[in-house]
Design a protein around this motif. Structure first.
Motif, PDB file in Angstrom:
ATOM      1  N   LEU A   1       0.847  -1.193   0.000  1.00 22.07           N
ATOM      2  CA  LEU A   1       0.000   0.000   0.000  1.00 22.07           C
ATOM      3  C   LEU A   1       0.880   1.239   0.000  1.00 22.07           C
ATOM      4  CD1 LEU A   1      -2.665  -0.848   2.727  1.00 22.07           C
ATOM      5  CD2 LEU A   1      -2.750  -1.317   0.285  1.00 22.07           C
ATOM      6  N   SER A   2       0.380   2.283  -0.650  1.00 26.34           N
ATOM      7  CA  SER A   2       1.112   3.548  -0.632  1.00 26.34           C
ATOM      8  C   SER A   2       0.131   4.708  -0.619  1.00 26.34           C
ATOM      9  CB  SER A   2       2.053   3.663  -1.838  1.00 26.34           C
ATOM     10  OG  SER A   2       1.312   3.698  -3.037  1.00 26.34           O
ATOM     11  N   SER A   3       0.644   5.834  -0.174  1.00 25.80           N
ATOM     12  CA  SER A   3      -0.092   7.082  -0.170  1.00 25.80           C
ATOM     13  C   SER A   3       0.950   8.195  -0.206  1.00 25.80           C
ATOM     14  CB  SER A   3      -0.982   7.194   1.082  1.00 25.80           C
ATOM     15  OG  SER A   3      -1.850   8.313   0.971  1.00 25.80           O
ATOM     16  N   CYS A   4       0.533   9.406   0.081  1.00 24.24           N
ATOM     17  CA  CYS A   4       1.481  10.518   0.166  1.00 24.24           C
ATOM     18  C   CYS A   4       0.871  11.597   1.045  1.00 24.24           C
ATOM     19  CB  CYS A   4       1.801  11.061  -1.231  1.00 24.24           C
ATOM     20  SG  CYS A   4       0.367  11.718  -2.100  1.00 24.24           S
ATOM     21  N   ASP A   5       1.723  12.504   1.489  1.00 28.62           N
ATOM     22  CA  ASP A   5       1.214  13.626   2.261  1.00 28.62           C
ATOM     23  C   ASP A   5       0.809  14.742   1.296  1.00 28.62           C
ATOM     24  OD1 ASP A   5       3.594  14.934   1.510  1.00 28.62           O
ATOM     25  OD2 ASP A   5       4.527  14.673   3.476  1.00 28.62           O
ATOM     26  N   HIS A   6       0.399  15.881   1.817  1.00 26.09           N
ATOM     27  CA  HIS A   6      -0.063  16.972   0.957  1.00 26.09           C
ATOM     28  C   HIS A   6       1.062  17.575   0.122  1.00 26.09           C
ATOM     29  CE1 HIS A   6      -4.222  16.961   2.214  1.00 26.09           C
ATOM     30  NE2 HIS A   6      -3.806  16.768   3.451  1.00 26.09           N
ATOM     31  N   ALA A   7       2.314  17.372   0.516  1.00 21.64           N
ATOM     32  CA  ALA A   7       3.460  17.837  -0.272  1.00 21.64           C
ATOM     33  C   ALA A   7       3.921  16.769  -1.270  1.00 21.64           C
ATOM     34  CB  ALA A   7       4.612  18.228   0.653  1.00 21.64           C
ATOM     35  N   LEU A   8       3.147  15.686  -1.375  1.00 23.86           N
ATOM     36  CA  LEU A   8       3.410  14.560  -2.288  1.00 23.86           C
ATOM     37  C   LEU A   8       4.617  13.715  -1.896  1.00 23.86           C
ATOM     38  CD1 LEU A   8       2.529  16.164  -5.739  1.00 23.86           C
ATOM     39  CD2 LEU A   8       1.041  14.925  -4.152  1.00 23.86           C
ATOM     40  N   ASN A   9       5.020  13.758  -0.616  1.00 19.55           N
ATOM     41  CA  ASN A   9       6.061  12.862  -0.123  1.00 19.55           C
ATOM     42  C   ASN A   9       5.441  11.492   0.074  1.00 19.55           C
ATOM     43  OD1 ASN A   9       8.208  14.836   0.204  1.00 19.55           O
ATOM     44  ND2 ASN A   9       6.897  15.684   1.812  1.00 19.55           N
TER      45      ASN A   9
END
Length: 164
Positions: free
Chosen positions: A24-32
């Motif tokens: 699974l993956s995601s990112c924070d609002h800065a796209l990290n």
């Protein structure tokens, strides 16, 4: 109103239901980015509902990113064939694991033991890779909005669903 993803092609649905490697993956609002291997999965309604299980302590950043952005990508890959599917969702819910999740975790572990054995690793490798503390287990439930064939080759990245 969100339109549900049509049923997945039979070969991909069979792979998901069997239980294969899941990241699974995601990112924070800065796209990290944040990434974590799941320790199990559950597939319902022809692949329209998916539950992935994670160890909370190891997945803190990923869980925070999912909670903050509501975005998730899940990559399922069968080690013995490299058949790979990516699902993306903006309809994600995080919950505590329950007793009724145990059979899915056990089935997933058995399947992964078979998969790693097929590529030359002892089943103990799967048990070590998928180890978790039961009281640390969290379930990430989602409804896929997009599906892509990510199997290495010329079709990688192609949208992948059955006709309605």
């Amino acid at each position: 109103m969100d339109i549900p993803l049509p049923p997945l092609k039979p070969e991909f649905l069979a792979m998901l239901v069997k239980g294969v490697s899941l990241t699974l993956s995601s990112c924070d609002h800065a796209l990290n980015p944040s990434v974590m291997r799941a320790v199990g999965s559950r597939i319902d309604d022809g692949g329209r509902r998916v539950t992935a299980y994670l160890g909370r302590a190891q997945s803190r950043q990923l869980l925070a990113d999912i909670a903050s952005t509501g975005r998730l990508a899940a990559v399922f890959s069968q080690p013995s064939t490299h058949l790979t599917l990516q699902l993306k969702s903006r309809r994600v819910r995080i919950r505590e694991a329950r007793a009724d999740d145990r059979p899915y975790l056990q089935s997933y572990l058995r399947s992964m033991e078979q998969e790693v054995s097929a590529v030359g690793f002892a089943p103990v490798y799967a048990r070590a890779l998928l180890a978790y503390a039961p009281d640390e287990l969290v379930a990430v439930e989602f409804e896929p909005d997009e599906a892509y064939d990510q199997t290495p080759g010329s079709k990688a990245g192609s949208p992948l669903v059955s006709a309605p």
